[in-house]
Design an enzyme around this catalytic site. Sequence first.
Site: not given
Ligand code: DSN
Length: 410
Positions: A44, A46, A190, A216, A219, A225
Amino acid sequence: MHTITELIQKEEARQRETLMLIPSENYTYPEVRAAVGSVLMHKYSEGYPGKRYYQGNEFIDQIENKAIETAKELFKVPHANVQPLSGSPANAAVYMGLLKPGDTIMGMNLSSGGHLTHGHPNITFSGKFFRSVQYGIEIDGSIDFVKLREQILTEKPQILVIGTSAYPKLVDFGKFAKAAEGTDTILMADISHFVGLVIAGLHPDPVPHVHVVTTTTHKMLRGPRGAMILVTEKGIAKDPDMGKKIDKAVFPGLQGGPHNNVTAGIALALEKAGTDSFTQYAKQLVLNAKTLAQELMERGFTLTGGGTENHLMLLDVRNKGLTGKEAAVALESAGIVVNANAIPFDPSPPGNPSGVRIGPPAITARGMGENEMKIIATYIHDAIENRTNEEVLVRIKDEVRALCKLFPIT
Ligand code: DSN
């Protein structure tokens, strides 16, 4: 009933033997998987490095600092937060840190290729706790920046979200910044879907134009993730406390202890993203996407916007006489995994849209190139044309399995 271990093995085989063509999915590096499965998840922490609410964070602090510093260096920004658990929490933290409930969020609507967290009305936190205004694209897929500026001047949003999740064109952040010129609007990019292209210099960079960037990490970056929030020089110039406000929104505002195992995975993925081999990957990815798009159009498919400028494409399958969901199901029977997706101005509901979204980030990570894209375009065509012919679908599935065997997952 299978055990969980058996189910994980089955999922691993599925990923190994099928073509993962959902553009937001990818294969992580083995080092990332090792970090995510490591003892770091026992701890942990925090707070932030040097200011934790728990003892025993000597090494965790160094790991988080490494992730932060690598992110700052890679994106050339003065502030990075690597704790958001994923893309939606990252966007929520920006809104919580920089807006008041009821302020106006302006983002691209879902059917134009935007994301739920960009102010989709009624059903999302971004559209429920804030006033939501949406902009869209034109019939040819472009954005009318004159219209956008008028909308900004009329609606006076506190934040303009510039980002996409199903948009096959490049995003011109400079034009968005110009459209908001002279206003007090915070500009947030984003870049979750095309972050790797930005790093490799194959997509316009938002950093000189916006105040804050979210992305993110699982991807195109091939990390775990997770997500990051970056505050730019322009952001700090607008509000010197912008970084602090966002940090406070992440913790204690929205989250508890950071997932240290994931932070380590993010640090490793960011290190890889700064290498020549990642640039090569990104170049091949764009080449593969363009080849696949071209080959599909030559086989009679309609692509929204007339093709792709990035890593993904949207097939409008109405001319093939089926819905996006039916196309996705037929393709899955042939070992090709895509997702049904709304197309611009879709007359059908989001649950049963008219398109499918396709992208080669994962198969490019396996080492596939233009030749394989041509073969895959034929598989997609044959599977959809023969969607009721079990024999053809099984034959393609066998061929897909054989192709996948030539490109093992590391
Ligand atoms: N859920 C993801 C996508 O597949 O685009 C991100 O939003």
